[in-house]
Design an enzyme around this catalytic site. Structure first.
Site, PDB file in Angstrom:
ATOM      1  N   GLU A 129       5.607  -0.496  21.845  1.00 14.65           N
ATOM      2  CA  GLU A 129       5.911  -0.136  23.232  1.00 14.65           C
ATOM      3  C   GLU A 129       7.411  -0.184  23.519  1.00 14.65           C
ATOM      4  OE1 GLU A 129       1.948  -2.495  23.333  1.00 14.65           O
ATOM      5  OE2 GLU A 129       3.807  -2.515  22.175  1.00 14.65           O
ATOM      6  N   CYS A 173       1.510  -7.130  24.910  1.00 11.89           N
ATOM      7  CA  CYS A 173       1.804  -8.559  24.988  1.00 11.89           C
ATOM      8  C   CYS A 173       2.670  -8.806  26.227  1.00 11.89           C
ATOM      9  CB  CYS A 173       2.550  -9.014  23.727  1.00 11.89           C
ATOM     10  SG  CYS A 173       4.231  -8.353  23.613  1.00 11.89           S
TER      11      CYS A 173
END
Length: 174
Positions: free
Chosen positions: A48, A76
């Site tokens: 990401e 996360c």
């Protein structure tokens, strides 16, 4: 999500945990990313984060308003924070992460009303495929680790028997 899964396959080719991401703006993929933590030797090399960095460069702004991020695994805490900081409007998640998911599983950073931005979240898009690639990777990793341990035990046993032979041979000389 298919494009994000292709990115996850690239991670596997490097021996990385297979997580992939893509960012879409105005119906077109503008950035792709996959895990490279071991390859780049940095905690920050998540799919990401790589994707956000590329999208910002492509758009020419740190704000990614109007963008959708597709990721094969729930982000996360670091990635969820980066998603919110970059003002991504929508996040599409392939499968949840019971040990580190911060898009709703352990925490919901993506939709926390206390932040100045929240993202719309869609879960379980191509869940079976996203789960399967992770399970396949970790099954193979466990197999490789088991084989490596077996090889090390064999080498240690051979080294030990060579030492015993050397010691026995030197003792008989005295």
């Amino acid at each position: 999500m298919k494009a994000a899964l292709k990115q996850a396959e690239k991670a596997i080719a490097l021996g990385e945990v297979p997580i992939g991401a893509v960012i879409v703006y105005e119906g077109k993929i503008i950035a792709r990313g996959y895990n490279r933590r071991n390859t780049d030797k940095t905690t920050l090399a998540h799919a990401e984060i790589a994707c956000i960095r590329k999208a910002c460069k492509k758009i020419g702004d740190w704000r990614l308003e109007g963008c959708t991020l597709y990721c094969t695994l729930e982000p996360c805490q670091m990635c969820a924070g980066a998603i919110i900081q970059s003002r991504i409007d929508r996040v599409v998640i392939g499968t949840t992460s019971p040990k580190s998911g911060c898009g709703g599983t352990l925490l919901n950073i993506l939709q926390n009303p206390d932040f100045n931005h929240q993202a719309e979240v869609q879960y379980d898009v191509m869940r079976e495929e996203c789960t399967e690639i992770l399970q396949r990777f970790f099954k193979d990793l466990r197999r490789r680790n088991k084989e490596q341990k077996k090889l090390l035990r064999m080498q240690a046993a051979m080294t030990g028997s060579q030492s015993d032979t050397a010691m026995t041979g030197s003792q008989s000389d005295t």
